[in-house]
Design a protein around this motif. Structure first.
Motif, PDB file in Angstrom:
ATOM      1  N   ALA A 258       0.835  -1.207   0.000  1.00  8.62           N
ATOM      2  CA  ALA A 258       0.000   0.000   0.000  1.00  8.62           C
ATOM      3  C   ALA A 258       0.867   1.253   0.000  1.00  8.62           C
ATOM      4  CB  ALA A 258      -0.915  -0.017   1.216  1.00  8.62           C
ATOM      5  N   GLN A 259       1.922   1.252   0.787  1.00  7.36           N
ATOM      6  CA  GLN A 259       2.783   2.423   0.855  1.00  7.36           C
ATOM      7  C   GLN A 259       3.504   2.667  -0.464  1.00  7.36           C
ATOM      8  OE1 GLN A 259       6.464   2.996   1.780  1.00  7.36           O
ATOM      9  NE2 GLN A 259       6.284   4.852   3.012  1.00  7.36           N
ATOM     10  N   LEU A 260       3.998   1.604  -1.068  1.00  8.02           N
ATOM     11  CA  LEU A 260       4.692   1.741  -2.350  1.00  8.02           C
ATOM     12  C   LEU A 260       3.739   2.218  -3.442  1.00  8.02           C
ATOM     13  CD1 LEU A 260       6.954  -1.442  -2.234  1.00  8.02           C
ATOM     14  CD2 LEU A 260       7.653   0.942  -1.908  1.00  8.02           C
ATOM     15  N   ALA A 261       2.490   1.762  -3.399  1.00 10.11           N
ATOM     16  CA  ALA A 261       1.496   2.209  -4.389  1.00 10.11           C
ATOM     17  C   ALA A 261       1.206   3.695  -4.226  1.00 10.11           C
ATOM     18  CB  ALA A 261       0.212   1.391  -4.244  1.00 10.11           C
ATOM     19  N   ALA A 262       1.112   4.156  -2.988  1.00  8.89           N
ATOM     20  CA  ALA A 262       0.859   5.577  -2.738  1.00  8.89           C
ATOM     21  C   ALA A 262       2.041   6.427  -3.199  1.00  8.89           C
ATOM     22  CB  ALA A 262       0.583   5.806  -1.252  1.00  8.89           C
ATOM     23  N   GLU A 271      -4.327  14.345  -8.105  1.00 13.01           N
ATOM     24  CA  GLU A 271      -5.086  14.782  -6.942  1.00 13.01           C
ATOM     25  C   GLU A 271      -4.604  14.053  -5.692  1.00 13.01           C
ATOM     26  OE1 GLU A 271      -9.289  14.494  -7.281  1.00 13.01           O
ATOM     27  OE2 GLU A 271      -9.435  15.952  -8.924  1.00 13.01           O
ATOM     28  N   ILE A 272      -4.512  14.785  -4.606  1.00 11.37           N
ATOM     29  CA  ILE A 272      -4.049  14.205  -3.344  1.00 11.37           C
ATOM     30  C   ILE A 272      -4.922  13.020  -2.924  1.00 11.37           C
ATOM     31  CG2 ILE A 272      -3.950  14.682  -0.850  1.00 11.37           C
ATOM     32  CD1 ILE A 272      -2.769  17.440  -1.594  1.00 11.37           C
ATOM     33  N   GLY A 273      -6.222  13.132  -3.146  1.00  7.16           N
ATOM     34  CA  GLY A 273      -7.119  12.034  -2.785  1.00  7.16           C
ATOM     35  C   GLY A 273      -6.747  10.724  -3.448  1.00  7.16           C
ATOM     36  N   ASN A 274      -6.184  10.797  -4.656  1.00  2.00           N
ATOM     37  CA  ASN A 274      -5.782   9.577  -5.355  1.00  2.00           C
ATOM     38  C   ASN A 274      -4.623   8.871  -4.658  1.00  2.00           C
ATOM     39  OD1 ASN A 274      -7.720   9.934  -7.323  1.00  2.00           O
ATOM     40  ND2 ASN A 274      -6.341  10.967  -8.752  1.00  2.00           N
ATOM     41  N   VAL A 275      -3.779   9.634  -3.985  1.00  2.00           N
ATOM     42  CA  VAL A 275      -2.661   9.039  -3.249  1.00  2.00           C
ATOM     43  C   VAL A 275      -3.202   8.217  -2.083  1.00  2.00           C
ATOM     44  CG1 VAL A 275      -0.565   9.524  -1.935  1.00  2.00           C
ATOM     45  CG2 VAL A 275      -1.133  10.926  -3.939  1.00  2.00           C
ATOM     46  N   ARG A 295      -5.874   9.008   7.675  1.00  2.00           N
ATOM     47  CA  ARG A 295      -5.473   9.421   6.327  1.00  2.00           C
ATOM     48  C   ARG A 295      -4.090   8.851   6.008  1.00  2.00           C
ATOM     49  NH1 ARG A 295      -4.347  15.825   7.943  1.00  2.00           N
ATOM     50  NH2 ARG A 295      -2.849  15.314   9.581  1.00  2.00           N
ATOM     51  N   VAL A 296      -3.711   8.924   4.734  1.00  2.00           N
ATOM     52  CA  VAL A 296      -2.451   8.314   4.316  1.00  2.00           C
ATOM     53  C   VAL A 296      -1.240   9.142   4.702  1.00  2.00           C
ATOM     54  CG1 VAL A 296      -2.140   9.306   1.996  1.00  2.00           C
ATOM     55  CG2 VAL A 296      -1.505   6.913   2.429  1.00  2.00           C
ATOM     56  N   GLY A 297      -1.434  10.411   5.072  1.00  2.00           N
ATOM     57  CA  GLY A 297      -0.289  11.224   5.460  1.00  2.00           C
ATOM     58  C   GLY A 297      -0.657  12.661   5.730  1.00  2.00           C
ATOM     59  N   HIS A 298       0.371  13.498   5.876  1.00  2.00           N
ATOM     60  CA  HIS A 298       0.168  14.914   6.207  1.00  2.00           C
ATOM     61  C   HIS A 298       1.340  15.722   5.680  1.00  2.00           C
ATOM     62  CE1 HIS A 298       3.208  14.364   9.391  1.00  2.00           C
ATOM     63  NE2 HIS A 298       2.571  13.238   9.690  1.00  2.00           N
ATOM     64  N   GLY A 299       1.101  17.002   5.430  1.00  2.00           N
ATOM     65  CA  GLY A 299       2.184  17.891   5.051  1.00  2.00           C
ATOM     66  C   GLY A 299       3.237  17.955   6.139  1.00  2.00           C
ATOM     67  N   ASN A 311      -5.636  13.383   2.574  1.00  2.00           N
ATOM     68  CA  ASN A 311      -6.815  12.545   2.820  1.00  2.00           C
ATOM     69  C   ASN A 311      -7.571  12.282   1.526  1.00  2.00           C
ATOM     70  OD1 ASN A 311      -9.236  14.451   2.532  1.00  2.00           O
ATOM     71  ND2 ASN A 311      -7.916  15.603   3.931  1.00  2.00           N
ATOM     72  N   ALA A 312      -8.466  11.310   1.576  1.00  2.00           N
ATOM     73  CA  ALA A 312      -9.123  10.801   0.367  1.00  2.00           C
ATOM     74  C   ALA A 312     -10.044  11.811  -0.293  1.00  2.00           C
ATOM     75  CB  ALA A 312      -9.905   9.532   0.698  1.00  2.00           C
TER      76      ALA A 312
END
Length: 364
Positions: A258-262, A271-275, A295-299, A311-312
């Motif tokens: 999942a991390q490598l895909a992101a 778009e950030i949501g796609n990440v 969420r997958v991460g943050h600035g 976020n998505a």
């Protein structure tokens, strides 16, 4: 006037704002180069559309302001002075009509707003934060260079932690070793309270380290970062002590994919949501969707969490110069949790990974 102050002053002109009062330490640092935690005292940057800025600070900080390279006026005060009266006097001396004032609305307390309103009966109060977020979101080359240094030290901190793992050692034992070695490297401050969790504690994304001892078969999760010249790093790695079960291996492999895909999805214009969705879809397909709870991460930058929010639902496109974390996780209460986190910089072609500690499953 430095480029950052100039861009912000130009925005004040465009918005017909009389002046801005910037009071949060991170934004004062971003615009002035001076960082200070003033505690209850007033620290503020006074910025005008066309005139030179001024910095308001306790007198005990005056020498440090100058050392930081601030060459404009300093309005300093003692503990028996009223800094708000000094502020009013300085603004009035500019002979400007005060109609619109820009402030950081999420930072300015109600008490301070009422004080400002007492001295300046402005017609409107404008939120300066959106403009400052836009400016800070796109990093300059010198900022990236510092973030690389911070990431390198975070890698080393994880290495120290992994090497310190031994049966019977507690979470706090490992943290003590990490932070001692960081001090020896010249790191004055961590980005946040260092997190080392073991066993079932790893199933809590924001668990609180304590006296839990490491046992064979445990996940051991490290989440940490350091501050270098005012900029933060943030890394998470998860290892297994002893021998991994089939389920532990499955969870780890799912999070890594999942991390490598992101990371692969992180390109300019996307778009950030796609990440977020790139990581989330893999975790959901593996049947662990309910166990990925954030969420997958943050600035990342001057503050540990800043714009953009990864976020998505965020439709903002990625741009060159953005820096953020990518940190999917799976947290199963009866088993434990895995999170893998890297610091990412968007280049013209894709994502540069700043944190480089190995990500394949490590069995200690």
């Amino acid at each position: 006037m430095n480029k950052r102050l100039q861009l912000f002053s130009e925005w004040l002109q465009e918005q017909h704002i009389s002046f801005a009062l910037i009071t949060s330490s991170p934004n004062v640092f971003y615009l002035s180069g001076f960082y200070c935690d003033p505690h209850e005292r007033l620290l503020a940057l006074l910025i005008f559309p066309q005139e030179e800025p001024a910095l308001i600070c306790p007198q005990m900080e005056t020498a440090r302001v100058k050392q930081a390279g601030w060459t404009y006026e300093i309005i300093d005060y003692t503990d028996t002075d009223n800094p708000w009266q000094l502020l009013e006097h300085h603004v009035r001396s500019r002979n400007i009509a005060v109609e619109r004032i820009a402030v950081e609305k999420s930072h300015l307390s109600l008490e301070r707003y009422e004080l400002l309103h007492t001295y300046f009966q402005a017609r409107s109060w404008i939120n300066a934060e959106e403009k400052l977020r836009q400016l800070r979101m796109i990093k300059e080359e010198k900022e990236i260079a510092v973030l690389r240094q911070a990431a390198e030290l975070a890698d080393y901190a994880v290495e120290v932690g992994v090497n310190a793992i031994a049966e019977g050692k507690t979470e706090l034992d490992i943290i003590a070793t990490i932070e001692y070695e960081m001090k020896k490297k010249g790191v004055r401050e961590m980005s946040f309270a260092t997190m080392v969790l073991t066993g079932k504690n790893t199933a809590n994304p924001h668990g609180v380290p304590g006296l839990t001892a490491i046992q064979r078969g445990d996940f051991v999760l490290f989440d940490l970062g350091v501050i270098v010249d005012g900029y933060c790093s943030d890394i998470t790695r998860t290892v297994v002590f002893g021998e991994a079960t089939e389920e532990q291996q499955m969870i780890y492999d799912t999070v890594l994919r999942a991390q490598l895909a992101a990371i692969d999805a992180s390109k300019p214009g996307v778009e950030i949501g796609n990440v977020d969705r790139a990581a989330r879809s893999i975790i959901e397909q593996a049947g662990y969707g309910p166990y990925f709870t954030h969420r997958v991460g943050h600035g990342l930058g001057i503050e540990l969490h800043e714009y953009p929010s990864m976020n998505a639902t965020n439709t903002m496109p990625l741009e060159r110069g953005m820096t953020f974390t990518i940190e999917p996780g799976i947290y199963v209460p009866s088993v434990g949790g895995v999170r893998i986190e890297d610091d990412v910089f968007i280049t013209d072609n894709g994502a540069e990974i700043l944190t480089k500690y190995p990500k394949e499953l490590i069995i200690v």
